[in-house]
Design an enzyme around this catalytic site. Structure first.
Site, PDB file in Angstrom:
ATOM      1  N   ALA A  40       0.834  -1.207   0.000  1.00  0.00           N
ATOM      2  CA  ALA A  40       0.000   0.000   0.000  1.00  0.00           C
ATOM      3  C   ALA A  40       0.865   1.252   0.000  1.00  0.00           C
ATOM      4  O   ALA A  40       0.608   2.198  -0.750  1.00  0.00           O
ATOM      5  CB  ALA A  40      -0.930  -0.012   1.216  1.00  0.00           C
ATOM      6  N   GLU A  89       9.849   3.705   6.500  1.00  0.00           N
ATOM      7  CA  GLU A  89       9.612   2.285   6.805  1.00  0.00           C
ATOM      8  C   GLU A  89      10.393   1.965   8.073  1.00  0.00           C
ATOM      9  O   GLU A  89      11.581   2.226   8.170  1.00  0.00           O
ATOM     10  CB  GLU A  89      10.086   1.410   5.645  1.00  0.00           C
ATOM     11  CG  GLU A  89      10.257  -0.066   5.960  1.00  0.00           C
ATOM     12  CD  GLU A  89       9.010  -0.733   6.533  1.00  0.00           C
ATOM     13  OE1 GLU A  89       7.943  -0.632   5.916  1.00  0.00           O
ATOM     14  OE2 GLU A  89       9.117  -1.349   7.628  1.00  0.00           O
ATOM     15  N   ASN A 103       4.138  -7.385   4.661  1.00  0.00           N
ATOM     16  CA  ASN A 103       3.489  -8.652   4.327  1.00  0.00           C
ATOM     17  C   ASN A 103       3.369  -8.848   2.823  1.00  0.00           C
ATOM     18  O   ASN A 103       3.345  -9.972   2.332  1.00  0.00           O
ATOM     19  CB  ASN A 103       2.075  -8.700   4.921  1.00  0.00           C
ATOM     20  CG  ASN A 103       2.091  -8.977   6.392  1.00  0.00           C
ATOM     21  OD1 ASN A 103       3.106  -9.415   6.933  1.00  0.00           O
ATOM     22  ND2 ASN A 103       0.990  -8.713   7.054  1.00  0.00           N
ATOM     23  N   THR A 104       3.280  -7.732   2.107  1.00  0.00           N
ATOM     24  CA  THR A 104       3.132  -7.832   0.655  1.00  0.00           C
ATOM     25  C   THR A 104       4.308  -8.594   0.064  1.00  0.00           C
ATOM     26  O   THR A 104       4.163  -9.413  -0.838  1.00  0.00           O
ATOM     27  CB  THR A 104       3.047  -6.418   0.044  1.00  0.00           C
ATOM     28  OG1 THR A 104       2.112  -5.654   0.808  1.00  0.00           O
ATOM     29  CG2 THR A 104       2.622  -6.471  -1.401  1.00  0.00           C
ATOM     30  N   ARG A 141     -11.493 -19.271   4.099  1.00  0.00           N
ATOM     31  CA  ARG A 141     -10.398 -19.794   4.896  1.00  0.00           C
ATOM     32  C   ARG A 141     -10.841 -20.220   6.286  1.00  0.00           C
ATOM     33  O   ARG A 141     -10.213 -21.057   6.909  1.00  0.00           O
ATOM     34  CB  ARG A 141      -9.320 -18.731   5.006  1.00  0.00           C
ATOM     35  CG  ARG A 141      -8.592 -18.574   3.705  1.00  0.00           C
ATOM     36  CD  ARG A 141      -7.657 -17.414   3.752  1.00  0.00           C
ATOM     37  NE  ARG A 141      -6.861 -17.424   2.534  1.00  0.00           N
ATOM     38  CZ  ARG A 141      -6.050 -16.460   2.185  1.00  0.00           C
ATOM     39  NH1 ARG A 141      -5.918 -15.397   2.952  1.00  0.00           N
ATOM     40  NH2 ARG A 141      -5.359 -16.536   1.086  1.00  0.00           N
ATOM     41  N   HIS A 170      -4.260 -12.318   8.939  1.00  0.00           N
ATOM     42  CA  HIS A 170      -4.713 -11.013   8.437  1.00  0.00           C
ATOM     43  C   HIS A 170      -5.677 -10.425   9.463  1.00  0.00           C
ATOM     44  O   HIS A 170      -6.546 -11.119   9.975  1.00  0.00           O
ATOM     45  CB  HIS A 170      -5.434 -11.200   7.101  1.00  0.00           C
ATOM     46  CG  HIS A 170      -5.721  -9.925   6.383  1.00  0.00           C
ATOM     47  ND1 HIS A 170      -4.926  -9.438   5.362  1.00  0.00           N
ATOM     48  CD2 HIS A 170      -6.712  -9.011   6.540  1.00  0.00           C
ATOM     49  CE1 HIS A 170      -5.418  -8.290   4.915  1.00  0.00           C
ATOM     50  NE2 HIS A 170      -6.507  -8.015   5.623  1.00  0.00           N
TER      51      HIS A 170
HETATM   52  P1  ADP Z   1       0.010  -3.402   3.306  1.00  0.00           P
HETATM   53  O1  ADP Z   1      -0.289  -4.688   2.584  1.00  0.00           O
HETATM   54  O2  ADP Z   1      -1.189  -2.765   3.861  1.00  0.00           O
HETATM   55  O3  ADP Z   1       0.899  -2.513   2.506  1.00  0.00           O
HETATM   56  P2  ADP Z   1       2.310  -4.472   4.641  1.00  0.00           P
HETATM   57  O4  ADP Z   1       2.357  -5.362   5.804  1.00  0.00           O
HETATM   58  O5  ADP Z   1       2.689  -5.038   3.320  1.00  0.00           O
HETATM   59  O6  ADP Z   1       0.858  -3.836   4.589  1.00  0.00           O
HETATM   60  O7  ADP Z   1       3.263  -3.213   4.871  1.00  0.00           O
HETATM   61  C1  ADP Z   1       3.195  -2.403   6.013  1.00  0.00           C
HETATM   62  C2  ADP Z   1       4.569  -1.837   6.279  1.00  0.00           C
HETATM   63  O8  ADP Z   1       4.494  -0.779   7.234  1.00  0.00           O
HETATM   64  C3  ADP Z   1       5.541  -2.865   6.877  1.00  0.00           C
HETATM   65  O9  ADP Z   1       6.717  -2.903   6.109  1.00  0.00           O
HETATM   66  C4  ADP Z   1       5.807  -2.350   8.285  1.00  0.00           C
HETATM   67  O10 ADP Z   1       7.095  -2.651   8.753  1.00  0.00           O
HETATM   68  C5  ADP Z   1       5.616  -0.846   8.101  1.00  0.00           C
HETATM   69  N1  ADP Z   1       5.320  -0.135   9.363  1.00  0.00           N
HETATM   70  C6  ADP Z   1       4.529  -0.566  10.371  1.00  0.00           C
HETATM   71  N2  ADP Z   1       4.500   0.358  11.350  1.00  0.00           N
HETATM   72  C7  ADP Z   1       5.287   1.393  10.959  1.00  0.00           C
HETATM   73  C8  ADP Z   1       5.656   2.639  11.549  1.00  0.00           C
HETATM   74  N3  ADP Z   1       5.234   2.974  12.760  1.00  0.00           N
HETATM   75  N4  ADP Z   1       6.477   3.458  10.855  1.00  0.00           N
HETATM   76  C9  ADP Z   1       6.944   3.100   9.626  1.00  0.00           C
HETATM   77  N5  ADP Z   1       6.652   1.924   9.040  1.00  0.00           N
HETATM   78  C10 ADP Z   1       5.817   1.083   9.683  1.00  0.00           C
END
Ligand code: ADP
Length: 614
Positions: free
Chosen positions: A185, A204, A212-213, A493, A551
């Site tokens: 996202a 990040e 998770n992506t 699921r 999820h």
């Molecule tokens: P989505 O599928 O909604 O994109 P993901 O799990 O693929 O979700 O990606 C979410 C990302 O956001 C992860 O890489 C996670 O480490 C990062 N993240 C979570 N919390 C924070 C934060 N407080 N600051 C910066 N990055 C964050």
């Protein structure tokens, strides 16, 4: 305690403990490969010739020169390394056989051997998000050091030069759009915002992008007349449409959607078309039905009407999709698109490349802590940067929250869960360690309305010895310890899984019965409707699976523009959200293959809309 096998009792279904899947690769079919990580050989070699500090570090006669091999437990099983020693130094490290997940293991396989050789030390830092793989390399190299007559303990204590981080460190900044989170996202939002002309910073919190992506199979559900044109419509698929259309109206929006699908279905039937029926509206209705009518119909419609455009936009931006579509576990319809490697890592790599090329500034190890609100508008965030300092990013046009879900936060799971009897520590998760719900906490602090927080999905196909977080059902059957089928593999699921041990004769009988059902192509006693390949000739794969927290369906409420909604039902100016941090799409149960398009569609929408602000 055997955590992975000790799920307690589940209120909604019978006890879920363990299931077995047989997957036939020889029959071909739509990407029906094993979902456990296969053993692979990574020919990744790091040599001292590439480094500068190697020669300086050793002591003459410290090692018996030669190449030694050892392995240590990684995330998905043993990781093998071969280490070459001169008399006084480690000169080469090669990663051998391993079952680690492609993408997640790339950084440790590249960086840890290089750092060991450069520093002639085993005291190098592990890679966050890939700690088990990092430790496996360090342990296996330590074993080789011992075999070569060296002192592994001394090497663990040997100093490591702390190089200036290759990644830039975020300082106080002003930008048009701030994106928080570097998964699907976030990267999609950053790319679309920069394509909309905005200056963009993405933060990040982990040392690597992807979330998770990156870890998932990258399955992307969308209707797609071109790729679906050779898939036959069957009676059993037709019965699935009739069944969903027969559901009583639950709201005006639902009744309206149902009426549209009914019209499309009637037209389809008189058209004489024999190929798969699919439309954005049918995808929406099926998703609403699978989520027990808890999803927001308007939001789901805006999602499914956007998926094909987003798929094409991704393709324009370097994401390759195969020509074949399939049915990922829980997808219930033949509309799951796949990348050539069946991997979300392919999507992340393309998005990262294009975002960076488009001028997006990406800061790793940078964690958003709180949002800044000025005059009711979200205008930036406080970030802890890679040096551990708190800095402020002011975002003129908008802040996009894309921090993913909270599957890796046990306290939060327990706090919000309304679905399962036990969702605490007895269950593992197959999520990224970054999935700790930070965006939900930050959102709540600025008055966001949270929706669907109690719905948490378990993935039945979590490999007991680790492994992937996706799987395709077209050519697979699931059976229990008695070797018998117990479920419609193509269903939601939350209806899958049971105990196993598997007597061979019962399994043989089950496979024979399964093959008859495939040939008949009718709904079976469990209600399975999608049938494709029989299981006739090997190789067969029979990994064990147990459920894992997969999820979290709830999160920040958004509208179709990805604008975040407060507890008074109003848009919060300057605030957007996308992906697993949001709620409202999936209801009680996310359709398999809907998460990736959800994240990427709303990420794109959020980026475009934020960039268009004055
Ligand atoms: P989505 O599928 O909604 O994109 P993901 O799990 O693929 O979700 O990606 C979410 C990302 O956001 C992860 O890489 C996670 O480490 C990062 N993240 C979570 N919390 C924070 C934060 N407080 N600051 C910066 N990055 C964050």
């Amino acid at each position: 305690m055997k955590k992975k096998r000790s799920v307690q009792v589940i209120k909604k279904t019978s006890a879920i403990l363990l299931s077995l899947t047989l997957l036939l690769s020889a029959c071909g079919g739509n990407g029906s490969t094993t979902t456990s990580a296969p053993e692979t050989t990574a020919a990744e070699t790091t040599t001292a010739a590439e480094t500068t500090a190697a020669e300086a570090a050793g002591q003459e006669g410290a090692y018996k020169p030669g190449t030694y091999t050892a392995s240590a437990q990684g995330n998905n099983g043993p990781v093998e390394v071969s280490v070459t020693f001169s008399e006084d130094a480690i000169t080469e490290i090669t990663i051998g056989k391993h079952g680690e997940t492609t993408g997640i293991s790339d950084a440790p396989f590249e960086k840890i051997p290089a750092a060991i050789i450069q520093n002639q030390s085993l005291g190098v830092d592990t890679i966050s998000g890939a700690t088990n793989t990092s430790n496996a390399i360090l342990e296996a190299v330590a074993d080789c050091v011992t075999q070569a007559g060296g002192d592994a303990e001394a090497l663990r204590a040997a100093a490591v030069e702390t190089e200036e981080a290759a990644n830039a460190v975020l300082k106080d900044a002003e930008v048009d759009v701030l994106v928080i989170g570097g998964g699907g996202a976030g990267l999609s939002a950053a790319l679309s915002a920069s394509q909309g002309g905005a200056s963009v910073i993405l933060v990040e919190k982990l040392s690597a992008l992807g979330g998770n992506t990156f870890r998932c199979g990258g399955a992307f559900n969308t209707y797609d007349p071109e790729r679906q044109k050779n898939i036959p419509m069957t009676d059993s698929l037709a019965s699935a449409v009739d069944k969903v259309l027969a559901h009583e109206d639950v709201s005006e929006a639902h009744a309206q959607l149902k009426a549209e699908v009914q019209k499309q279905w009637d037209e389809y039937k008189v058209s004489g078309d024999t190929m798969l029926f699919d439309t954005p509206e049918w995808h929406a209705l099926q998703s609403i039905d699978a989520g027990d009518y808890e999803g927001n119909v308007e939001l789901v419609r805006s999602f499914t009407s956007n998926t094909l455009d987003t798929l094409n936009w991704l393709e324009e931006n370097g994401v390759e999709w195969t020509d074949q579509v399939s049915t990922v576990v829980g997808a219930m319809w033949n509309r799951s698109h796949q990348t050539p490697n069946n991997s979300g890592a392919d999507i992340i790599a393309a998005l990262e490349k294009n975002a960076t090329a488009g001028g997006v500034e990406i800061y790793l190890d940078s964690k958003a802590e709180e949002l800044i609100v000025e005059d009711g508008r979200v205008s930036g965030a406080v970030i802890t940067n890679a040096d551990g300092e708190k800095v402020t990013v002011a975002a003129k046009k908008g802040v996009i929250m894309a921090t993913g879900g909270f599957s890796a936060n046990v306290d939060m799971r327990v706090k919000y869960n309304q679905q399962w009897e036990d969702i605490g520590e007895s269950l593992t998760t197959n999520n990224s360690p970054g999935a700790t719900g930070d965006g939900i906490v930050m959102g709540e602090a600025v008055g966001v309305n949270l929706v669907g927080m109690g719905w948490i999905q378990l993935m039945p196909l979590n490999g007991v010895s680790g492994g992937g977080i996706s799987g395709y059902v077209n050519s697979s059957l699931f059976c229990n310890k008695e070797g018998e089928r117990f479920v419609a593999e193509d269903q939601r699921r939350d209806v899958l899984a049971e105990d196993m041990g598997v007597p061979a004769d019962a399994l043989e009988k089950t496979v024979a019965e399964f093959n008859e059902l495939v040939k008949a192509g009718q709904p079976d006693e469990f209600g399975r409707t999608t049938w494709e390949n029989t299981i006739e000739s090997g190789p067969f794969y029979a990994p064990s699976f147990s459920p894992a927290v997969h999820h979290t369906m709830g999160g920040l409420e958004i509208n179709g523009n990805a604008e975040v909604i407060n507890t008074d039902g109003e848009v919060i100016p300057g605030f957007y959200a996308a992906g697993e941090v949001t709620g409202g799409i999936h209801g009680t149960n996310r359709v398999g293959g809907n998460a990736v398009p959800d994240a990427l569609c709303f990420g794109k929408v959020a980026g475009t809309n934020a960039a268009s602000n004055e």
